[in-house]
Scaffold this motif. Structure first.
Motif, PDB file in Angstrom:
ATOM      1  N   GLY A   1       0.803  -1.215   0.000  1.00  0.00           N
ATOM      2  CA  GLY A   1       0.000   0.000   0.000  1.00  0.00           C
ATOM      3  C   GLY A   1       0.834   1.262   0.000  1.00  0.00           C
ATOM      4  O   GLY A   1       0.510   2.247  -0.681  1.00  0.00           O
ATOM      5  N   ASN A   2       1.927   1.250   0.760  1.00  0.00           N
ATOM      6  CA  ASN A   2       2.778   2.423   0.831  1.00  0.00           C
ATOM      7  C   ASN A   2       3.433   2.717  -0.517  1.00  0.00           C
ATOM      8  O   ASN A   2       3.480   3.858  -0.970  1.00  0.00           O
ATOM      9  N   ILE A   3       3.933   1.662  -1.160  1.00  0.00           N
ATOM     10  CA  ILE A   3       4.558   1.839  -2.481  1.00  0.00           C
ATOM     11  C   ILE A   3       3.523   2.297  -3.505  1.00  0.00           C
ATOM     12  O   ILE A   3       3.778   3.191  -4.321  1.00  0.00           O
ATOM     13  N   ALA A   4       2.333   1.700  -3.466  1.00  0.00           N
ATOM     14  CA  ALA A   4       1.288   2.075  -4.422  1.00  0.00           C
ATOM     15  C   ALA A   4       0.909   3.544  -4.262  1.00  0.00           C
ATOM     16  O   ALA A   4       0.813   4.290  -5.247  1.00  0.00           O
ATOM     17  N   LEU A   5       0.702   3.975  -3.014  1.00  0.00           N
ATOM     18  CA  LEU A   5       0.283   5.351  -2.769  1.00  0.00           C
ATOM     19  C   LEU A   5       1.364   6.353  -3.190  1.00  0.00           C
ATOM     20  O   LEU A   5       1.082   7.350  -3.863  1.00  0.00           O
ATOM     21  N   LYS A   6       2.612   6.078  -2.816  1.00  0.00           N
ATOM     22  CA  LYS A   6       3.680   7.019  -3.141  1.00  0.00           C
ATOM     23  C   LYS A   6       3.985   7.032  -4.638  1.00  0.00           C
ATOM     24  O   LYS A   6       4.378   8.071  -5.184  1.00  0.00           O
TER      25      LYS A   6
ATOM     26  N   LEU B   1       3.522  10.263  -9.562  1.00  0.00           N
ATOM     27  CA  LEU B   1       2.983  10.467 -10.902  1.00  0.00           C
ATOM     28  C   LEU B   1       2.146  11.737 -10.957  1.00  0.00           C
ATOM     29  O   LEU B   1       2.223  12.512 -11.927  1.00  0.00           O
ATOM     30  N   ALA B   2       1.332  11.973  -9.913  1.00  0.00           N
ATOM     31  CA  ALA B   2       0.508  13.185  -9.876  1.00  0.00           C
ATOM     32  C   ALA B   2       1.380  14.434  -9.889  1.00  0.00           C
ATOM     33  O   ALA B   2       1.082  15.412 -10.599  1.00  0.00           O
ATOM     34  N   GLU B   3       2.472  14.426  -9.128  1.00  0.00           N
ATOM     35  CA  GLU B   3       3.380  15.570  -9.106  1.00  0.00           C
ATOM     36  C   GLU B   3       4.011  15.793 -10.477  1.00  0.00           C
ATOM     37  O   GLU B   3       4.171  16.942 -10.927  1.00  0.00           O
ATOM     38  N   LEU B   4       4.372  14.707 -11.143  1.00  0.00           N
ATOM     39  CA  LEU B   4       4.963  14.813 -12.486  1.00  0.00           C
ATOM     40  C   LEU B   4       3.971  15.424 -13.463  1.00  0.00           C
ATOM     41  O   LEU B   4       4.315  16.329 -14.239  1.00  0.00           O
TER      42      LEU B   4
ATOM     43  N   TYR C   1       1.268  17.301 -12.803  1.00  0.00           N
ATOM     44  CA  TYR C   1       0.991  18.696 -12.473  1.00  0.00           C
ATOM     45  C   TYR C   1       2.149  19.592 -12.896  1.00  0.00           C
ATOM     46  O   TYR C   1       1.948  20.691 -13.424  1.00  0.00           O
ATOM     47  N   ASP C   2       3.380  19.115 -12.677  1.00  0.00           N
ATOM     48  CA  ASP C   2       4.547  19.917 -13.022  1.00  0.00           C
ATOM     49  C   ASP C   2       4.658  20.116 -14.526  1.00  0.00           C
ATOM     50  O   ASP C   2       4.925  21.225 -15.020  1.00  0.00           O
ATOM     51  N   ASN C   3       4.435  19.038 -15.275  1.00  0.00           N
ATOM     52  CA  ASN C   3       4.500  19.142 -16.741  1.00  0.00           C
ATOM     53  C   ASN C   3       3.391  20.041 -17.286  1.00  0.00           C
ATOM     54  O   ASN C   3       3.604  20.814 -18.231  1.00  0.00           O
ATOM     55  N   LEU C   4       2.207  19.927 -16.681  1.00  0.00           N
ATOM     56  CA  LEU C   4       1.091  20.770 -17.114  1.00  0.00           C
ATOM     57  C   LEU C   4       1.380  22.234 -16.825  1.00  0.00           C
ATOM     58  O   LEU C   4       1.129  23.113 -17.659  1.00  0.00           O
ATOM     59  N   ARG C   5       1.936  22.507 -15.664  1.00  0.00           N
ATOM     60  CA  ARG C   5       2.274  23.882 -15.290  1.00  0.00           C
ATOM     61  C   ARG C   5       3.311  24.459 -16.257  1.00  0.00           C
ATOM     62  O   ARG C   5       3.182  25.599 -16.704  1.00  0.00           O
ATOM     63  N   LYS C   6       4.328  23.661 -16.575  1.00  0.00           N
ATOM     64  CA  LYS C   6       5.371  24.142 -17.487  1.00  0.00           C
ATOM     65  C   LYS C   6       4.829  24.394 -18.896  1.00  0.00           C
ATOM     66  O   LYS C   6       5.227  25.354 -19.573  1.00  0.00           O
ATOM     67  N   SER C   7       3.917  23.532 -19.313  1.00  0.00           N
ATOM     68  CA  SER C   7       3.391  23.668 -20.674  1.00  0.00           C
ATOM     69  C   SER C   7       2.524  24.914 -20.835  1.00  0.00           C
ATOM     70  O   SER C   7       2.378  25.445 -21.938  1.00  0.00           O
TER      71      SER C   7
ATOM     72  N   TRP D   1     -12.811  19.673 -12.484  1.00  0.00           N
ATOM     73  CA  TRP D   1     -11.439  19.311 -12.113  1.00  0.00           C
ATOM     74  C   TRP D   1     -11.212  19.318 -10.611  1.00  0.00           C
ATOM     75  O   TRP D   1     -10.163  18.900 -10.152  1.00  0.00           O
ATOM     76  N   GLN D   2     -12.198  19.810  -9.850  1.00  0.00           N
ATOM     77  CA  GLN D   2     -11.973  19.958  -8.417  1.00  0.00           C
ATOM     78  C   GLN D   2     -11.691  18.622  -7.735  1.00  0.00           C
ATOM     79  O   GLN D   2     -10.938  18.559  -6.768  1.00  0.00           O
ATOM     80  N   TRP D   3     -12.270  17.537  -8.252  1.00  0.00           N
ATOM     81  CA  TRP D   3     -12.062  16.234  -7.613  1.00  0.00           C
ATOM     82  C   TRP D   3     -10.619  15.772  -7.716  1.00  0.00           C
ATOM     83  O   TRP D   3     -10.181  14.899  -6.970  1.00  0.00           O
ATOM     84  N   LEU D   4      -9.837  16.389  -8.631  1.00  0.00           N
ATOM     85  CA  LEU D   4      -8.423  16.026  -8.764  1.00  0.00           C
ATOM     86  C   LEU D   4      -7.534  16.749  -7.751  1.00  0.00           C
ATOM     87  O   LEU D   4      -6.369  16.385  -7.604  1.00  0.00           O
ATOM     88  N   ASN D   5      -8.075  17.767  -7.079  1.00  0.00           N
ATOM     89  CA  ASN D   5      -7.280  18.539  -6.122  1.00  0.00           C
ATOM     90  C   ASN D   5      -6.824  17.633  -4.985  1.00  0.00           C
ATOM     91  O   ASN D   5      -7.647  17.129  -4.225  1.00  0.00           O
ATOM     92  N   PRO D   6      -5.507  17.413  -4.817  1.00  0.00           N
ATOM     93  CA  PRO D   6      -5.041  16.478  -3.790  1.00  0.00           C
ATOM     94  C   PRO D   6      -5.300  16.951  -2.368  1.00  0.00           C
ATOM     95  O   PRO D   6      -5.338  16.137  -1.454  1.00  0.00           O
ATOM     96  N   ASP D   7      -5.501  18.266  -2.169  1.00  0.00           N
ATOM     97  CA  ASP D   7      -5.718  18.777  -0.815  1.00  0.00           C
ATOM     98  C   ASP D   7      -6.918  18.135  -0.137  1.00  0.00           C
ATOM     99  O   ASP D   7      -6.905  17.866   1.065  1.00  0.00           O
ATOM    100  N   GLN D   8      -7.982  17.880  -0.902  1.00  0.00           N
ATOM    101  CA  GLN D   8      -9.208  17.372  -0.291  1.00  0.00           C
ATOM    102  C   GLN D   8      -9.073  15.921   0.159  1.00  0.00           C
ATOM    103  O   GLN D   8      -9.906  15.428   0.914  1.00  0.00           O
ATOM    104  N   TYR D   9      -8.019  15.234  -0.279  1.00  0.00           N
ATOM    105  CA  TYR D   9      -7.817  13.845   0.127  1.00  0.00           C
ATOM    106  C   TYR D   9      -6.776  13.720   1.242  1.00  0.00           C
ATOM    107  O   TYR D   9      -6.445  12.619   1.672  1.00  0.00           O
ATOM    108  N   ASN D  10      -6.261  14.859   1.708  1.00  0.00           N
ATOM    109  CA  ASN D  10      -5.256  14.810   2.769  1.00  0.00           C
ATOM    110  C   ASN D  10      -5.866  14.295   4.059  1.00  0.00           C
ATOM    111  O   ASN D  10      -6.967  14.689   4.441  1.00  0.00           O
TER     112      ASN D  10
END
Length: 347
Positions: free
Chosen positions: A236-241, A246-249, A251-257, A279-288
């Motif tokens: 579970g830990n490996i799957a989540l991280k 991937l999400a960070e990658l 978001y970063d690529n989208l921001r740069k583009s 797109w709000q459901w993709l916001n990672p803050d709400q799953y913290n």
């Protein structure tokens, strides 16, 4: 509505107490029936609170001094011995003695798990506590993934208990009447996987306390196939991280583009405004917020580098669990499941 009290570890996490107090200010407006106890070093918190007049003026906020702080790199065994007056220990003691119905900490995960186990103990019949968090689904809903690292290795009985606890949480917190429970495996076929996960599958098939649907694979985590996904903490830990990376990658690529030409910036802004709700459901803050299930109290682990919005989400999750009295419901279901197993073995 029944009044609740939630204890907040003001000193835990990478971002400092300012994040916690900012989230608290928002929580006071959102949850008018909840009292909060801010636990931390008064010498740090008192001048900080002067910038938050609404928090200072509220009759629903109190402060409890703690002279020690658990660092993010502290060893759990050392913390148990050397830091009895830490803010982390303080919030757990408030839950233990019944002053608070739940607590939130963004501090050292290993220390929080060890200290929670020591202070609160597991519910009767629970073999091990599990760390569980929500994942976004393709249909806009949420599923639960557990365990996320509290137990690197598990036997089949423990996995079955995780399934029961996750099912209760899905029913009471996510309001899913018959949550679909699955085991995370390397394939969907019955022959796939190691002996532990195969044995767990047989036990879950025979149980009347979970709606078991079979195995799922890693690419099913966000597919809305299951509402509760169960695995050992290592997996579970490996799957989540991996998902977080991937999400960070992305978001970063989208921001740069969208950060180069003026026209692309304009298009990105217009698209975001038009499809904000989609797109709000993709916001990672709400799953913290990851819950430690199976303890005699509600313990919520916030991400160490959480923003104020993300920490607010962790507070919200803790309130939902405390309002549902989740530990008591898990205790009842685990007791029923154990009685079922004993009856089956006799027959």
């Amino acid at each position: 509505m029944t009044e609740l009290t939630i204890a907040l570890d003001a000193m835990g996490g990478d971002q400092g107490p300012g994040i916690v107090v900012t989230a608290l200010e928002r929580a006071l407006s959102s949850f008018t029936h909840v009292h909060f106890i801010l636990v931390g070093d008064e010498a740090v918190l008192t001048p900080l609170l002067q910038r938050y007049p609404k928090v200072v003026a509220s009759s629903r906020v109190s402060m409890q001094h703690a002279s020690q702080v658990v660092a993010m790199d502290d060893k759990p065994s050392a913390v148990l011995r050397a830091k009895p007056d830490s803010s982390m220990r303080g919030v757990l003691e408030l839950v233990h003695n019944g002053t608070a119905q739940g607590c939130v900490s963004a501090g050292n995960t290993g220390a929080l798990m060890a200290m929670s186990y020591l202070t609160l103990k597991t519910l009767p019949g629970v073999l091990r506590p599990a760390l569980v968090a929500s994942l976004p689904q393709q249909d806009g809903g949420q599923s639960l993934l557990l365990d996320l690292g509290a137990n690197p290795t598990c036997d089949a009985e423990t996995l079955c208990q995780f399934a029961v606890m996750g099912s209760v949480m899905a029913q009471q917190v996510n309001k899913q009447a018959q949550p679909r429970v699955a085991l995370l495996n390397m394939g969907r076929e019955d022959l796939k996987g190691h002996d532990v996960v195969k044995h767990a599958a047989q036990l879950l098939k025979a149980s009347t306390h979970v709606n078991y649907i079979g195995f799922v694979e890693g690419n099913d985590l966000f597919s809305s196939t299951a509402d509760v996904i169960v695995c050992d903490g290592f997996t579970g830990n490996i799957a989540l991280k991996s998902c977080e990376g991937l999400a960070e990658l992305l978001y970063d690529n989208l921001r740069k583009s969208f950060s180069g030409h003026f026209f692309t910036k304009l298009v990105a802004k217009l698209l975001f405004r038009r499809h904000r709700k989609s797109w709000q459901w993709l916001n990672p803050d709400q799953y913290n917020g990851a819950s430690l299930l199976g303890l005699r109290g509600v313990v919520m682990k916030s991400h160490g580098n959480a923003s104020a919005n993300a920490y607010f989400s962790a507070i919200s999750h803790a309130i939902d669990e405390a309002a549902a009295d989740l530990p008591s419901l898990i205790h009842d279901r685990i007791e029923d499941a154990l009685l079922e197993r004993v009856t089956d073995q006799r027959d």
